[in-house]
Each structure stands twice: as structure tokens, then as C-alpha cells.
Motif scaffolding. Structure first.
Motif, mmCIF file in Angstrom:
data_model
loop_
_atom_site.group_PDB
_atom_site.id
_atom_site.type_symbol
_atom_site.label_atom_id
_atom_site.label_comp_id
_atom_site.label_asym_id
_atom_site.label_seq_id
_atom_site.Cartn_x
_atom_site.Cartn_y
_atom_site.Cartn_z
ATOM 1 N N GLU A 237 1.051 -0.960 0.281
ATOM 2 C CA GLU A 237 -0.110 -0.053 -0.110
ATOM 3 C C GLU A 237 0.869 1.240 -0.426
ATOM 4 O O GLU A 237 0.523 2.561 -0.350
ATOM 5 N N MET A 238 1.523 1.250 0.979
ATOM 6 C CA MET A 238 2.773 2.502 1.275
ATOM 7 C C MET A 238 3.497 2.842 -0.672
ATOM 8 O O MET A 238 3.850 3.573 -1.345
ATOM 9 N N SER A 240 2.754 1.658 -3.437
ATOM 10 C CA SER A 240 1.505 2.179 -4.469
ATOM 11 C C SER A 240 1.535 3.562 -4.060
ATOM 12 O O SER A 240 1.037 4.198 -5.174
ATOM 13 N N LYS A 241 0.361 4.091 -3.355
ATOM 14 C CA LYS A 241 0.835 5.463 -2.513
ATOM 15 C C LYS A 241 1.839 6.499 -3.109
ATOM 16 O O LYS A 241 1.723 7.256 -3.852
ATOM 17 N N LYS A 242 3.504 5.697 -2.861
ATOM 18 C CA LYS A 242 4.429 6.813 -3.534
ATOM 19 C C LYS A 242 4.718 6.416 -4.794
ATOM 20 O O LYS A 242 4.782 7.778 -5.859
ATOM 21 N N GLY A 245 0.420 8.013 -6.461
ATOM 22 C CA GLY A 245 -0.416 9.420 -5.192
ATOM 23 C C GLY A 245 -0.808 8.820 -4.297
ATOM 24 O O GLY A 245 -1.023 7.708 -4.193
ATOM 25 N N GLU A 246 -1.011 10.184 -2.956
ATOM 26 C CA GLU A 246 -1.354 10.003 -2.018
ATOM 27 C C GLU A 246 -2.770 8.812 -2.021
ATOM 28 O O GLU A 246 -2.987 8.501 -0.537
ATOM 29 N N ASP A 247 -3.562 9.446 -2.966
ATOM 30 C CA ASP A 247 -4.963 9.159 -2.151
ATOM 31 C C ASP A 247 -5.352 7.292 -2.872
ATOM 32 O O ASP A 247 -6.371 6.919 -2.744
ATOM 33 N N ARG A 248 -4.552 6.246 -3.511
ATOM 34 C CA ARG A 248 -4.476 5.313 -3.404
ATOM 35 C C ARG A 248 -4.853 4.120 -2.856
ATOM 36 O O ARG A 248 -4.397 3.900 -1.858
ATOM 37 N N SER A 249 -5.404 3.460 -2.529
ATOM 38 C CA SER A 249 -5.739 2.253 -2.067
ATOM 39 C C SER A 249 -5.847 0.723 -3.292
ATOM 40 O O SER A 249 -5.186 1.139 -4.212
#
Ligand code: DAH
Length: 347
Positions: A237-238, A240-242, A245-249
Motif C-alpha cells: 500500500e505504501m 503504491s501510494k508513493k 499518488g497518496e489517494d490510492r488504495s
């Protein structure tokens, strides 16, 4: 005319010729020097007459010859300097330099997008205490398949048909063999193993817009005590966000890999439509980005790691896929052509 008069004449004549030479005709000076002072020049010619002179006259004229040579040598020297100075002066007067013109720009290159992606991911994992490990592109069948729980007759080998160097040596089909090689070496008394390994992999694929017979992956592996699927999910998850984008799940879907149990396919919520459905996510709201799972106990045991005591997770992602998604690149072949128009888009 006697010899003395001839010498005198040669001197004056040469001096006058010298003075007449213009700055833009400097090679005339060299020609004249050869003609007068050279080995076969006029002065040498006159010298031949010495032998016909009387005993008394010979030393006198001999001395005169030397004087004429000295005077002329010096004259040539001076004239050469004058000409050079005149040439410099002429250039200074004719050439203009506009110091207000802008300088010439030196074109700077940039790193290939795949290098940028792997460095970006390396940085993220380095920050979390992972080590970065290099693997072999030419690998043994043993590490590429058997140690990843794919024995010789395993059907899943077909999906990764590759280039064999010999029966036992091949071009690796994935970066996963680095898992086994690193597990073999790791000293667990010093703490858990946390590594990623980026690199090139090979498969006997027909090249088209989305397939290439060689591409790049990044392998990840964490093995230690009490490593759970929660750790896998948190880590992915971390990252993927990096990357997106921070809004990703993210979501995990059950899947199958011989070297993980359970195995998952990892999707990230679409960064273009935010999950509503668009052409990038094929109207599903989700984009598949990598494969992962909990390291199969057999993989641990084959490295001599006690699977009762230790567990771990692993993941493998395709670098091209990440770049294609992120930048909307629709033909994988662009990565390998070395066309600067492609490369320069990703400064
Ligand atoms: N090796 C897999 C492949 O090339 C990718 C992969 C999937 C690696 C799951 C892993 C994993 O470490 O856990 O298709």
C-alpha cells in the motif's frame, strides 16, 4: 663583377626583397630564405668562387661571406616578427566578438525512464532498511525454477519459456531466483532479511506493443519472525501510494504462483479516474500492478530456513508496466529503441 661586389649586391637585393613581403604573403619569406641562405642557395653558390681567389684575398672575402650571412639571417628574423605582428593586428581589426550574444547551450541528457523508476523504488525501500541485491541475468535452471518450487516437469514453467544456454543454464525468466540466492546467504541471527532486487529478465515472447522478450522486474523479499500478510499489504500500500499518488488504495485478489502460498495479484485504484472507471482501468476502477504472496514454506526450507520459525512475503513487479501506466506509454518497444525523442520526454 668581383666576388666582393656580388656579395654586397646579394645583401642589398635580399634586404629590399624582404622589406617588400606583405603580411598576407608570409610564405614568400620562407621561400626567399631558402633561395638565399639555403644549402643550395645564392650564398653557397658565391662561396664556391672563394677557391679561385688569391691567398691574401681569400680570408678577407671569407669574412665578408660570414658577415653577409649574419646580417641576412638577422634580417629574416626581424622581418618574420614584423609580419607576425602585422598578421595579429590585421585579425584583431577584422574579427569582431559580440560579448552580448547568448552562450551556446550544451545539451544535457537525462536518465532513462526505467532507470528513474528503479532508482525511485530503490530509494523508497532503502529508506525502510531494505538491502538492494544484484542477481545474475544468466542463471541456473536450479535457481530460476527448482528453487522457486518449479520442479523440472512443472506445468507453470511453460508460461516462462525462455532462452537456454545449455540444459541447466538459461536467461532468467524472472528476478525471483535472487530470493533463493539471498536466503542461502542470510544470517538470521542478525535480524530479518529485507531486500529488493531490480534487473533484466527474459522470456521467449513475440515482441508486440505489450510484450518484449526482455524486460525489467523488481523482486522484493522480507523473511523474519512473525511476518504476516498484514506486513505484505502495508508495504504494498505504501509503495503504491508513493508511485501512484497518496489517494490510492490497493486490493488483493487470490492468485497462484508456485513460490508463494497464499498468492495474490495486487491492484491499485485507478489513478486516472480515482476508481469510477475509465479507459486506463478498462472501466473496472482497478489496475493490476504486481504479483505477491507469502513465501512458500518449501522455498524457505530449500534454503535451510526453518519454516516453523520463519515466514515472509515476496512480490515481483514489472518496471515497464509501472512506467507505461504512469506515463500512458502504449508501446513497450519505445523503452529499448534508444530514440532520444522517447527518452527526453521523461526529464
Ligand atoms: N516471478 C513472478 C513473475 O515473473 C512475479 C512474482 C509474483 C514474484 C509473486 C514474486 C511473487 O516474488 O511473490 O511472474
Amino acid at each position: 663583377m668581383d666576388l666582393q661586389a656580388q656579395l654586397e649586391e646579394l645583401k642589398t637585393k635580399t634586404q629590399n626583397q624582404l622589406k617588400a613581403i606583405k603580411a598576407d604573403n608570409a610564405n614568400e619569406l620562407q621561400e626567399l630564405r631558402v633561395k638565399v641562405l639555403g644549402k643550395k642557395g645564392s650564398l653557397t653558390e658565391l662561396l664556391k668562387g672563394l677557391k679561385d681567389l688569391s691567398q691574401e684575398l681569400r680570408p678577407l672575402v671569407g669574412k665578408q661571406v660570414n658577415e653577409v650571412r649574419d646580417v641576412l639571417t638577422q634580417a629574416f628574423e626581424e622581418q618574420a616578427q614584423l609580419l607576425e605582428a602585422a598578421q595579429i593586428q590585421a585579425r584583431l581589426e577584422s574579427e569582431t566578438l559580440d560579448v552580448t550574444l547568448p552562450g551556446r547551450q550544451i545539451k544535457l541528457g537525462n536518465r532513462h525512464i526505467l532507470s528513474q523508476i528503479s532508482e525511485e523504488i530503490e530509494d523508497i525501500f532503502l529508506g525502510m532498511g531494505f538491502q538492494i541485491v544484484d542477481g545474475f541475468e544468466v542463471e541456473q535452471d536450479y535457481y530460476n525454477f527448482e528453487r522457486m518450487n518449479l520442479p523440472k516437469d512443472h506445468p507453470a514453467r511453460d508460461m516462462q519459456d525462455t532462452f537456454y544456454i545449455s540444459e541447466d543454464i538459461l536467461l532468467r525468466t524472472h528476478t525471483s531466483p535472487v530470493q533463493a540466492r539471498t536466503l542461502d546467504k542470510h544470517d538470521f541471527s542478525k535480524g530479518p532479511l529485507k531486500m529488493i532486487s531490480p534487473g533484466r529478465v527474459f522470456r521467449r515472447d513475440t515482441d508486440d506493443a505489450t510484450h518484449s522478450h526482455q524486460f525489467h522486474q523488481i523482486e522484493g523479499l522480507v523473511v523474519g519472525q512473525n511476518i504476516s500478510m498484514g506486513d505484505l499489504k502495508g508495504t504494498l500500500e505504501m509503495i503504491s501510494k508513493k508511485m501512484f499518488g497518496e489517494d490510492r488504495s490497493i486490493r488483493l485478489r487470490p492468485s497462484y504462483f508456485p513460490f508463494t502460498e497464499p498468492s495474490v495479484e495486487v491492484d491499485v485504484s485507478c489513478f486516472k479516474c480515482g476508481g469510477k472507471g475509465c479507459n486506463v482501468c478498462k472501466k473496472t476502477g482497478w489496475i493490476e500492478i504486481l504479483g505477491a504472496g507469502m513465501v512458500h514454506p518449501s522455498v524457505l526450507e530449500m534454503s535451510g530456513v526453518d519454516s516453523e520459525q520463519y515466514s515472509g512475503f515476496a512480490f515481483g513487479l514489472g518496471q515497464e508496466r509501472i512506467a507505461m501506466l504512469r506515463y500512458g506509454i502504449n508501446d513497450i518497444r519505445g523503452f529499448y529503441l534508444g530514440d532520444s525523442r522517447f527518452i527526453e520526454q521523461f526529464k
